[in-house]
Design an enzyme around this catalytic site. Structure first.
Site, PDB file in Angstrom:
ATOM      1  N   HIS A  55       0.260  -8.311 -35.759  1.00 57.03           N
ATOM      2  CA  HIS A  55      -0.795  -8.867 -34.914  1.00 57.03           C
ATOM      3  C   HIS A  55      -0.176  -9.796 -33.874  1.00 57.03           C
ATOM      4  CE1 HIS A  55      -4.364  -8.206 -37.928  1.00 57.03           C
ATOM      5  NE2 HIS A  55      -3.650  -7.108 -37.683  1.00 57.03           N
ATOM      6  N   GLU A  57      -0.746 -12.821 -33.098  1.00 58.62           N
ATOM      7  CA  GLU A  57      -0.406 -14.171 -33.575  1.00 58.62           C
ATOM      8  C   GLU A  57       0.889 -14.163 -34.381  1.00 58.62           C
ATOM      9  OE1 GLU A  57      -3.255 -12.422 -33.920  1.00 58.62           O
ATOM     10  OE2 GLU A  57      -4.884 -13.718 -34.584  1.00 58.62           O
ATOM     11  N   CYS A  85      -7.533 -13.238 -37.994  1.00 56.52           N
ATOM     12  CA  CYS A  85      -7.917 -12.655 -39.288  1.00 56.52           C
ATOM     13  C   CYS A  85      -7.350 -13.532 -40.407  1.00 56.52           C
ATOM     14  CB  CYS A  85      -7.386 -11.230 -39.392  1.00 56.52           C
ATOM     15  SG  CYS A  85      -5.600 -11.142 -39.581  1.00 56.52           S
ATOM     16  N   CYS A  88      -3.453 -13.778 -40.394  1.00 57.17           N
ATOM     17  CA  CYS A  88      -2.903 -14.637 -39.342  1.00 57.17           C
ATOM     18  C   CYS A  88      -3.258 -16.094 -39.602  1.00 57.17           C
ATOM     19  CB  CYS A  88      -3.404 -14.190 -37.978  1.00 57.17           C
ATOM     20  SG  CYS A  88      -2.713 -12.588 -37.492  1.00 57.17           S
TER      21      CYS A  88
END
Ligand SMILES: [Zn+2]
Length: 366
Positions: A55, A57, A85, A88
């Site tokens: 992701h 992040e 999410c 993260c």
């Protein structure tokens, strides 16, 4: 509270999100900032890297920690376009970020308040502040555009093309930036016989009286919906712009015999019943005058008024050629009329036309 600085960093994260979209990844972007400096950027790369944890992040945290030579990111702020999410959010807590700022919420998997709120969990030892809603609209729009595009590609594959027809590749229209309206398709009307009709359905901002006047914009043989590009989406109007079968972005039957004005009339009336059952104003190009008369004769009560659109007389040959990669696509031109020499209304003419349409509907015009 959104500060100018927050918006500035979020704009950088948005640029990362757009790069992700170009690479075919869900567009989420992030930047890691410390003492007013960018330490790292990141964007979604799970598809490219075969990595469910890639992701935006996580990518930004990894790069940032490597750059700082420390797995703890004390004093760092992370800006990300989408609510993090759970994975993260967990990584952010482990990294001891000072602050997390996100753009739009993620109602399905958001772990900063939407589905759960890890940052507010009193049993976790953390000190990360979190704030959402910075450039939320822009961040959400990038995602929406991405998923809309993906749906239309999926639909493209789900809508088979008849053996006796051709479908112009969408790249042929890519250069026409002034006609990038969202595509709509219909294929299941009885009169369509399985051929796919493309149309544009754009609502402008409401008029001063809050009303939208609906108009059917009818191109003629040799033209397509592009004729109405400057009227489409005009304030106070809902513009419905079909491409006749055989023209524009609609399917192109190879047999000339398929192309008869009476058949186009029947298709248009069925289509209109579906998209706009209330009466509309019929706006047509000069080349569409015959078809407009047929429509009016068959269903006078469907049309509040009939208005002939003026033509600006520019030279725009490329737009008229775009639907026809080769002669195989040109059966409708051979049957009904040659490639257009029109260009559609100028911006000024389109403005006047929009007022005429609203007048015809009895709505106020300024
Ligand atoms: Zn995540």
């Amino acid at each position: 509270m959104t500060t100018e600085t927050d918006a500035h960093w979020m704009a950088l994260a948005l640029a990362e999100a757009r790069l992700a979209a170009e690479a075919g990844e869900v567009p989420v972007g992030a930047v890691l900032v410390k003492d007013g400096q960018v330490i790292a950027t990141g964007r979604n790369t799970p598809v490219a890297q075969h990595d469910p944890s890639a992701h935006a992040e996580i990518n930004a945290l990894r790069t940032g920690a490597a750059a700082l030579g420390n797995y703890r990111l004390d004093g760092c702020e992370l800006f990300v376009t989408l609510e993090p999410c759970a994975m993260c959010a967990g990584a952010m807590l482990h990294s001891r970020l000072a602050r997390v700022v996100f753009g739009t919420i993620d109602a399905k998997t958001g772990a900063a308040g939407s589905v759960l709120d890890l940052f507010a969990e009193p049993r976790l030892n953390h000190r990360t502040q979190v704030q959402g809603g910075v450039l939320a609209e822009e961040c959400g729009a990038v995602l929406q555009a991405f998923f809309q595009q993906r749906r239309s590609v999926a639909r493209e594959q789900a809508e088979p093309l008849r053996d006796d027809a051709l479908r112009t590749p969408s790249e042929r229209f890519a250069a026409l930036g002034d006609y990038a309206f969202a595509p709509h398709y219909v294929q299941d009307l009885p009169s369509l016989n399985g051929w796919r009709l493309h149309f544009v359905d754009e609502e402008g901002a409401p008029g001063e009286d809050g009303q939208l006047a609906s108009c059917l914009c009818l191109h003629g043989p040799g033209e397509w919906g592009y004729f109405f590009r400057r009227l489409t989406g005009a304030q106070g109007l809902r513009t419905l712009v079909p491409d006749l079968i055989g023209f524009g972005k609609s399917d192109k039957p190879k047999r000339e015999a398929a192309h008869r004005l009476e058949w186009h009339r029947d298709v248009l009336l069925e289509w209109l019943d579906r998209v706009q059952p209330q009466p509309v104003v019929l706006v047509h190009s000069a080349a569409a005058a015959d078809l407009a008369s047929l429509l009016q004769a068959a269903a006078a009560d469907r049309f509040v008024d009939v208005i002939a659109a003026p033509d600006g007389g520019e030279r725009i040959k490329d737009a008229w050629r775009a639907p026809y990669p080769d002669r195989g696509y040109e059966a409708a031109l051979r049957a009904l009329g040659p490639l257009a020499s029109s260009s559609g209304p100028t911006a000024v003419q389109a403005g006047a036309l929009a007022r005429l349409v609203r007048n015809a509907m009895g709505y106020s015009t300024s």
